[in-house]
Design an enzyme around this catalytic site. Sequence first.
Site, PDB file in Angstrom:
ATOM      1  N   ASN A  18      43.592  29.682 -21.566  1.00 27.19           N
ATOM      2  CA  ASN A  18      42.348  30.892 -22.468  1.00 27.19           C
ATOM      3  C   ASN A  18      42.951  32.371 -22.860  1.00 27.19           C
ATOM      4  O   ASN A  18      43.451  33.202 -21.645  1.00 27.19           O
ATOM      5  CB  ASN A  18      41.324  30.365 -21.582  1.00 27.19           C
ATOM      6  CG  ASN A  18      40.037  31.527 -21.091  1.00 27.19           C
ATOM      7  OD1 ASN A  18      39.630  32.700 -22.264  1.00 27.19           O
ATOM      8  ND2 ASN A  18      39.618  30.847 -21.284  1.00 27.19           N
ATOM      9  N   LYS A  21      41.074  35.098 -20.832  1.00 22.24           N
ATOM     10  CA  LYS A  21      40.432  35.249 -19.514  1.00 22.24           C
ATOM     11  C   LYS A  21      42.576  35.713 -19.723  1.00 22.24           C
ATOM     12  O   LYS A  21      41.986  36.807 -18.386  1.00 22.24           O
ATOM     13  CB  LYS A  21      41.287  33.869 -18.656  1.00 22.24           C
ATOM     14  CG  LYS A  21      39.730  33.518 -18.135  1.00 22.24           C
ATOM     15  CD  LYS A  21      39.404  32.049 -17.273  1.00 22.24           C
ATOM     16  CE  LYS A  21      40.331  32.203 -16.675  1.00 22.24           C
ATOM     17  NZ  LYS A  21      40.696  30.806 -15.575  1.00 22.24           N
ATOM     18  N   ASP A  76      42.494  31.198  -9.729  1.00 20.38           N
ATOM     19  CA  ASP A  76      41.355  29.658  -9.299  1.00 20.38           C
ATOM     20  C   ASP A  76      40.005  30.137  -8.892  1.00 20.38           C
ATOM     21  O   ASP A  76      39.787  31.601  -7.849  1.00 20.38           O
ATOM     22  CB  ASP A  76      41.385  28.502  -9.287  1.00 20.38           C
ATOM     23  CG  ASP A  76      41.054  27.342  -9.528  1.00 20.38           C
ATOM     24  OD1 ASP A  76      40.841  27.071 -10.413  1.00 20.38           O
ATOM     25  OD2 ASP A  76      40.143  26.314  -8.022  1.00 20.38           O
ATOM     26  N   SER A  77      39.025  30.584  -9.896  1.00 20.69           N
ATOM     27  CA  SER A  77      37.515  31.013  -8.813  1.00 20.69           C
ATOM     28  C   SER A  77      36.547  29.777  -9.140  1.00 20.69           C
ATOM     29  O   SER A  77      36.340  29.469  -9.598  1.00 20.69           O
ATOM     30  CB  SER A  77      37.713  32.245  -9.932  1.00 20.69           C
ATOM     31  OG  SER A  77      37.990  32.571 -10.103  1.00 20.69           O
ATOM     32  N   PHE A 161      30.383  37.166 -17.806  1.00 22.82           N
ATOM     33  CA  PHE A 161      30.202  35.223 -18.705  1.00 22.82           C
ATOM     34  C   PHE A 161      29.266  34.824 -17.143  1.00 22.82           C
ATOM     35  O   PHE A 161      28.854  35.087 -16.432  1.00 22.82           O
ATOM     36  CB  PHE A 161      31.632  35.318 -18.837  1.00 22.82           C
ATOM     37  CG  PHE A 161      32.207  35.370 -17.563  1.00 22.82           C
ATOM     38  CD1 PHE A 161      33.005  36.354 -17.318  1.00 22.82           C
ATOM     39  CD2 PHE A 161      32.760  34.191 -17.338  1.00 22.82           C
ATOM     40  CE1 PHE A 161      33.834  35.826 -16.052  1.00 22.82           C
ATOM     41  CE2 PHE A 161      33.839  34.295 -15.860  1.00 22.82           C
ATOM     42  CZ  PHE A 161      34.459  35.479 -15.916  1.00 22.82           C
ATOM     43  N   TYR A 163      28.191  32.378 -14.933  1.00 16.34           N
ATOM     44  CA  TYR A 163      26.834  33.102 -13.883  1.00 16.34           C
ATOM     45  C   TYR A 163      26.827  34.443 -13.986  1.00 16.34           C
ATOM     46  O   TYR A 163      25.528  34.877 -12.773  1.00 16.34           O
ATOM     47  CB  TYR A 163      26.824  31.923 -12.518  1.00 16.34           C
ATOM     48  CG  TYR A 163      27.509  30.913 -12.476  1.00 16.34           C
ATOM     49  CD1 TYR A 163      26.387  29.745 -12.546  1.00 16.34           C
ATOM     50  CD2 TYR A 163      28.976  29.754 -13.239  1.00 16.34           C
ATOM     51  CE1 TYR A 163      26.762  28.353 -12.039  1.00 16.34           C
ATOM     52  CE2 TYR A 163      29.001  28.521 -13.253  1.00 16.34           C
ATOM     53  CZ  TYR A 163      28.156  27.712 -13.246  1.00 16.34           C
ATOM     54  OH  TYR A 163      28.509  26.311 -13.090  1.00 16.34           O
ATOM     55  N   ASP A 164      27.375  35.137 -14.743  1.00 24.03           N
ATOM     56  CA  ASP A 164      26.896  36.842 -14.172  1.00 24.03           C
ATOM     57  C   ASP A 164      25.353  36.749 -14.261  1.00 24.03           C
ATOM     58  O   ASP A 164      24.557  37.869 -13.637  1.00 24.03           O
ATOM     59  CB  ASP A 164      27.269  37.274 -15.226  1.00 24.03           C
ATOM     60  CG  ASP A 164      28.575  37.350 -14.915  1.00 24.03           C
ATOM     61  OD1 ASP A 164      29.258  37.540 -13.399  1.00 24.03           O
ATOM     62  OD2 ASP A 164      29.813  37.512 -14.911  1.00 24.03           O
ATOM     63  N   HIS A 189      35.127  39.333  -7.163  1.00 26.44           N
ATOM     64  CA  HIS A 189      36.499  38.604  -6.808  1.00 26.44           C
ATOM     65  C   HIS A 189      37.463  38.181  -7.381  1.00 26.44           C
ATOM     66  O   HIS A 189      38.538  38.905  -6.675  1.00 26.44           O
ATOM     67  CB  HIS A 189      35.966  37.356  -6.338  1.00 26.44           C
ATOM     68  CG  HIS A 189      35.045  36.419  -7.726  1.00 26.44           C
ATOM     69  ND1 HIS A 189      34.576  37.681  -8.247  1.00 26.44           N
ATOM     70  CD2 HIS A 189      34.927  35.660  -8.544  1.00 26.44           C
ATOM     71  CE1 HIS A 189      33.467  36.453  -9.474  1.00 26.44           C
ATOM     72  NE2 HIS A 189      34.619  35.445  -9.633  1.00 26.44           N
ATOM     73  N   ARG A 190      37.737  38.461  -8.609  1.00 30.06           N
ATOM     74  CA  ARG A 190      38.386  38.634  -9.064  1.00 30.06           C
ATOM     75  C   ARG A 190      39.268  39.752  -9.263  1.00 30.06           C
ATOM     76  O   ARG A 190      40.586  40.393  -9.913  1.00 30.06           O
ATOM     77  CB  ARG A 190      38.639  38.066 -10.648  1.00 30.06           C
ATOM     78  CG  ARG A 190      39.396  37.538 -11.346  1.00 30.06           C
ATOM     79  CD  ARG A 190      39.361  36.835 -13.178  1.00 30.06           C
ATOM     80  NE  ARG A 190      38.144  36.862 -13.078  1.00 30.06           N
ATOM     81  CZ  ARG A 190      36.798  36.457 -13.279  1.00 30.06           C
ATOM     82  NH1 ARG A 190      37.513  35.310 -12.632  1.00 30.06           N
ATOM     83  NH2 ARG A 190      35.464  36.473 -14.090  1.00 30.06           N
TER      84      ARG A 190
HETATM   85  P1  IMP Z   1      37.683  29.778 -13.135  1.00 31.89           P
HETATM   86  O1  IMP Z   1      38.622  28.640 -11.780  1.00 31.89           O
HETATM   87  O2  IMP Z   1      38.131  31.005 -13.122  1.00 31.89           O
HETATM   88  O3  IMP Z   1      37.502  28.909 -15.126  1.00 31.89           O
HETATM   89  O4  IMP Z   1      36.036  29.861 -13.021  1.00 31.89           O
HETATM   90  C1  IMP Z   1      35.700  28.699 -12.161  1.00 31.89           C
HETATM   91  C2  IMP Z   1      34.209  28.798 -13.230  1.00 31.89           C
HETATM   92  O5  IMP Z   1      33.696  29.862 -12.301  1.00 31.89           O
HETATM   93  C3  IMP Z   1      33.372  29.749 -14.413  1.00 31.89           C
HETATM   94  O6  IMP Z   1      33.792  28.977 -15.392  1.00 31.89           O
HETATM   95  C4  IMP Z   1      32.714  30.515 -14.893  1.00 31.89           C
HETATM   96  O7  IMP Z   1      31.757  29.483 -14.905  1.00 31.89           O
HETATM   97  C5  IMP Z   1      32.516  30.980 -13.365  1.00 31.89           C
HETATM   98  N1  IMP Z   1      33.150  32.105 -12.664  1.00 31.89           N
HETATM   99  C6  IMP Z   1      34.185  32.874 -11.945  1.00 31.89           C
HETATM  100  N2  IMP Z   1      33.958  33.944 -12.174  1.00 31.89           N
HETATM  101  C7  IMP Z   1      33.267  34.388 -12.426  1.00 31.89           C
HETATM  102  C8  IMP Z   1      32.248  35.812 -13.115  1.00 31.89           C
HETATM  103  O8  IMP Z   1      32.984  36.199 -12.734  1.00 31.89           O
HETATM  104  N3  IMP Z   1      31.213  35.615 -13.175  1.00 31.89           N
HETATM  105  C9  IMP Z   1      30.562  34.607 -13.721  1.00 31.89           C
HETATM  106  N4  IMP Z   1      30.847  32.876 -13.374  1.00 31.89           N
HETATM  107  C10 IMP Z   1      31.881  33.252 -13.326  1.00 31.89           C
END
Ligand code: IMP
Length: 207
Positions: A18, A21, A76-77, A161, A163-164, A189-190
């Site tokens: 991505n 990202k 991973d988030s 983006f 769920y913000d 968190h990130r």
């Molecule tokens: P990823 O592992 O970073 O791709 O996060 C998985 C999913 O969590 C993403 O597709 C978003 O929908 C959601 N997400 C992760 N971080 C955020 C954020 O900072 N704001 C809103 N949604 C988030």
Amino acid sequence: MSKIDYIQSMQLYFASNNDHKRIEMSRLLGGHTLLLPKDKGIAFDPDETGSTYIENAVIKAEALYSIVHAPVISDDSGLSVKALGGAPGVHTARYGDDTADHELSSRDRYMLLLKNMEGVKDRSAVFTTALCLILDENRRYIIQESCEGAIALEPSGTSGFGYDPVFWIKEAGVISAELPEGEKDRYSHRGKAARLMAMLLEKEEKR
Ligand code: IMP
């Protein structure tokens, strides 16, 4: 070559496909250049079968490291909602897919979350990010950070983006999508995890 030049010239792969990202992570790490697998023509799509963010970050980092044998970082988030027993958790990106017959937008997903939270009083939730850095076979680091908050009653704001628009950040006292991009990094968190990772990379430069 100065130490700064050295660390900036260290080839650091980012285990993602991505571009958005990549740009964000590069900025959060203080401008470090990140290579995506596709930059080198590598097809990269490991199965994220972990039951925790850390497991998934490690799966991605190990999968890429086994191909490139060079320093790799992965992330991973997800969002865990207390009233939903921690869901959607590691399934956050795919929330609602099991009930839909079409591709869901981010808005579809957070509106589904609001629907599933109708009448719920305790709306506390937490965003979590796990980062994994593999430098070589014997040296790896894992960082997990979080951002506490709650699921709002209705969407608000236009930045960010995912769920913000429905995530209220406890520390900031506002909905995440109401914060300008740079300001969200302070609380997210990130942002927190990446700042720690940036310190680690800086320390690496001094070894
Ligand atoms: P990823 O592992 O970073 O791709 O996060 C998985 C999913 O969590 C993403 O597709 C978003 O929908 C959601 N997400 C992760 N971080 C955020 C954020 O900072 N704001 C809103 N949604 C988030």
